[in-house]
Scaffold this motif. Structure first.
Motif, mmCIF file in Angstrom:
data_model
loop_
_atom_site.group_PDB
_atom_site.id
_atom_site.type_symbol
_atom_site.label_atom_id
_atom_site.label_comp_id
_atom_site.label_asym_id
_atom_site.label_seq_id
_atom_site.Cartn_x
_atom_site.Cartn_y
_atom_site.Cartn_z
ATOM 1 N N PHE A 1 -6.606 -1.975 -0.877
ATOM 2 C CA PHE A 1 -5.713 -0.828 -0.944
ATOM 3 C C PHE A 1 -4.378 -1.086 -1.643
ATOM 4 O O PHE A 1 -3.552 -0.168 -1.725
ATOM 5 C CB PHE A 1 -5.422 -0.310 0.467
ATOM 6 C CG PHE A 1 -6.606 0.325 1.128
ATOM 7 C CD1 PHE A 1 -7.099 1.550 0.692
ATOM 8 C CD2 PHE A 1 -7.241 -0.300 2.194
ATOM 9 C CE1 PHE A 1 -8.192 2.142 1.307
ATOM 10 C CE2 PHE A 1 -8.334 0.277 2.822
ATOM 11 C CZ PHE A 1 -8.822 1.505 2.376
ATOM 12 N N VAL B 1 0.829 -1.196 0.000
ATOM 13 C CA VAL B 1 0.000 0.000 0.000
ATOM 14 C C VAL B 1 0.868 1.253 0.000
ATOM 15 O O VAL B 1 2.049 1.213 0.344
ATOM 16 C CB VAL B 1 -0.946 0.025 1.228
ATOM 17 C CG1 VAL B 1 -1.815 -1.227 1.254
ATOM 18 C CG2 VAL B 1 -0.165 0.153 2.537
ATOM 19 N N SER B 2 0.266 2.374 -0.371
ATOM 20 C CA SER B 2 0.940 3.669 -0.320
ATOM 21 C C SER B 2 0.865 4.211 1.102
ATOM 22 O O SER B 2 0.109 3.702 1.946
ATOM 23 C CB SER B 2 0.245 4.642 -1.273
ATOM 24 O OG SER B 2 -1.057 4.953 -0.788
ATOM 25 N N GLY C 1 -2.597 4.840 1.917
ATOM 26 C CA GLY C 1 -3.249 3.571 2.210
ATOM 27 C C GLY C 1 -2.900 3.076 3.596
ATOM 28 O O GLY C 1 -3.741 2.492 4.292
ATOM 29 N N SER D 1 -1.612 -0.872 -4.079
ATOM 30 C CA SER D 1 -1.470 0.194 -5.076
ATOM 31 C C SER D 1 -0.836 -0.273 -6.378
ATOM 32 O O SER D 1 -0.909 0.431 -7.388
ATOM 33 C CB SER D 1 -0.622 1.325 -4.490
ATOM 34 O OG SER D 1 0.722 0.890 -4.284
ATOM 35 N N GLU E 1 -2.873 -4.937 -7.842
ATOM 36 C CA GLU E 1 -3.709 -3.802 -7.482
ATOM 37 C C GLU E 1 -4.973 -4.278 -6.787
ATOM 38 O O GLU E 1 -5.573 -5.282 -7.179
ATOM 39 C CB GLU E 1 -4.079 -2.993 -8.727
ATOM 40 C CG GLU E 1 -2.878 -2.345 -9.403
ATOM 41 C CD GLU E 1 -3.262 -1.603 -10.672
ATOM 42 O OE1 GLU E 1 -4.294 -1.971 -11.277
ATOM 43 O OE2 GLU E 1 -2.543 -0.665 -11.046
ATOM 44 N N TYR F 1 -7.961 0.403 -6.565
ATOM 45 C CA TYR F 1 -6.985 0.832 -7.581
ATOM 46 C C TYR F 1 -7.246 0.162 -8.922
ATOM 47 O O TYR F 1 -6.363 0.101 -9.770
ATOM 48 C CB TYR F 1 -5.565 0.538 -7.096
ATOM 49 C CG TYR F 1 -5.091 1.474 -6.001
ATOM 50 C CD1 TYR F 1 -4.285 2.576 -6.291
ATOM 51 C CD2 TYR F 1 -5.493 1.285 -4.688
ATOM 52 C CE1 TYR F 1 -3.867 3.443 -5.294
ATOM 53 C CE2 TYR F 1 -5.083 2.143 -3.678
ATOM 54 C CZ TYR F 1 -4.280 3.218 -3.988
ATOM 55 O OH TYR F 1 -3.880 4.084 -2.999
ATOM 56 N N LYS G 1 2.323 -0.439 -6.775
ATOM 57 C CA LYS G 1 3.581 0.290 -6.919
ATOM 58 C C LYS G 1 4.586 -0.040 -5.814
ATOM 59 O O LYS G 1 5.563 0.683 -5.643
ATOM 60 C CB LYS G 1 3.309 1.797 -6.907
ATOM 61 C CG LYS G 1 2.438 2.268 -8.068
ATOM 62 C CD LYS G 1 2.151 3.764 -7.983
ATOM 63 C CE LYS G 1 1.261 4.218 -9.129
ATOM 64 N NZ LYS G 1 0.938 5.677 -9.038
#
Length: 446
Positions: free
Chosen positions: A345, A293-294, A297, A347, A355, A359, A349
């Motif tokens: 959540f 998660v970011s 998130g 992401s 995802e 997302y 990334k």
């Protein structure tokens, strides 16, 4: 020949930086177990303080030896049927080269082994908080050995071992939401359903005797958790470990604040116990999810976990199970929340391109997370209950009612945490104390 040259060039080589980093992380994870001992020790009554400390410390001794003898091989050896591993060369760690690298990484096998050892140590120690005040120390020590062997080692292989069914399915568990926290929380529930409630549950006051100890323990856990989480990437060449470090801090702060707000609304006060418990709930929830998660998130994961765990700790009074120090409410619920929220959540990334629903990834990952969560929960709960039942029917799990009321520290360890005579030391008293002192002691113990 060209292919061979390419492969040789791409082969990982030992990294002194990553090796040093992982050794530091291993030490950080180890300090979490004494931190847990202080956290639990402060939450019980005076007469159980030393027993709680010892229930954590004995896990360090027992699991370390088992991990060296066969635990590492069972958890991370060559897969067999997607359920367990085995590598005879790792039994007793006798045939591992000092610079032999862990599969695909730049750290020695010995470093990976000792890092994972610390996870194996703290997981059964987490269970002990649910059993406060009432379990024989010898029975607990035997339970730790059996539980690590038939529950933790196989589950660690499912989740993290190459070939383990959850690993192959794609269940995400960055640092132990399923393998550590759900595993321990479900085990705690299974055991307490077998051994029953403390004498005086719902009747006698069972308040923490030392909130400063609780806060000290929570601080040590928070500190050590950076090694627990960030170290689980086994290096930081691509920044994922740094992301996990940041998310650990962010989610923990959010959970602590969310718990305190809920507590103020529900009970009218901001308590230190709530702050400490909220922080631990956030640490638990971000453990499986922090690499996916970011930071935004992570705030969501922490806040949701803080509120849901705060709500969950009261369920023991509604349903009548005596989870002494809220292991089920914090570790089981927090682990479930953090693991499932990956499906919402993630992401794409962080540790992978997976995802979550929010997302654009749909519910595919969510269902994978459900499979991992509920399989581990069910297996640990059932097997742990069976182990507790067998021990209870053979050597007995509980101390006598008289010993429980008088104090498990004195009964099981022949010591007391605090010497109210002022003479120092913790040995059993051999001289009578003034009436005023003994009366004060009785009031504190109650």
């Amino acid at each position: 020949m060209a292919a061979a040259i390419t492969l040789a060039a791409d082969a990982p080589t030992l990294s002194s930086a990553n090796t040093g980093f992982m050794l530091i992380c291993s030490a950080l994870v180890l300090i979490m177990t004494p931190g847990l001992a202080f956290f639990y020790g402060g939450m019980v009554r005076v007469k159980s303080t030393l027993n709680m400390l010892m229930m954590s410390f004995i896990s360090i001794g027992i699991v370390t030896i088992l991990w060296v003898l066969y635990g590492f091989s069972l958890a991370f050896g060559t897969d067999s049927g997607s359920l367990i591993g085995w590598n005879s060369d790792w039994v007793g760690l006798s045939n591992i080269g000092l610079t032999q690298l862990w599969d695909g990484y730049t750290i020695p096998i010995f470093v990976f082994m000792v890092f994972q050892m610390m996870f194996a140590i703290i997981t059964p120690a987490l269970i002990s908080g649910a059993l406060a005040d009432r379990v024989k120390f010898s029975a607990w020590a035997l339970f730790v050995a059996l539980w690590a062997t038939v529950v933790y080692f196989p589950v660690a292989h499912w989740v993290w071992g190459a070939g383990g069914w959850a690993f192959e399915l794609g269940v995400i568990d960055f640092a132990g939401g399923t393998a550590v926290h759900i595993n321990a929380g479900a085990a705690a529930l299974g055991v307490i359903l077998v051994i029953g409630k403390r004498v005086g549950f719902k009747k006698d006051p069972m308040r923490p005797h030392s909130l400063p100890l609780v806060m000290l323990g929570a601080g040590l856990l928070w500190f050590g958790w950076f090694g627990f989480n960030a170290g689980s990437w086994l290096g930081n060449d691509d920044g994922v470990g740094a992301l996990m470090f940041v998310n650990t801090q962010v989610a923990t702060a959010a959970a602590m604040l969310a718990w305190l707000v809920y507590e103020k609304i529900r009970h009218g006060a901001f308590t230190t116990l709530g702050a400490a418990s909220g922080a631990v709930a956030g640490l638990v929830a971000i453990t499986p999810s922090g690499g996916a998660v970011s930071p935004l998130g992570a705030i969501a994961v922490g806040a949701i976990a803080g509120v849901l765990c705060a709500m969950a700790v009261g369920l023991k009074y509604k349903f009548g199970y005596d989870d002494s120090l809220d292991v089920v409410g914090v570790h089981l619920v927090g682990g479930v929340v953090g693991s499932l929220l990956i499906g919402l959540f993630a992401s794409g990334k962080g540790q992978s391109d997976v995802e979550g629903l929010f997302y654009g990834g749909g519910l595919d990952q969510f269902w994978k997370q459900c499979a991992g969560v509920f399989a581990v929960l069910g297996y640990s709960l059932v097997v742990s209950a069976i182990l507790a039942f067998l021990l209870d029917k053979t050597i007995g799990m509980r101390v006598s009612e008289d010993d429980e009321v008088a104090g498990i520290d004195q009964a099981e360890h022949a010591e007391t945490a605090y010497d109210f005579s002022g003479a120092g030391g913790g040995a059993a008293r051999t001289t009578a104390l003034p009436t005023a002192v003994t009366d004060a002691s009785k009031k504190v113990d109650a």
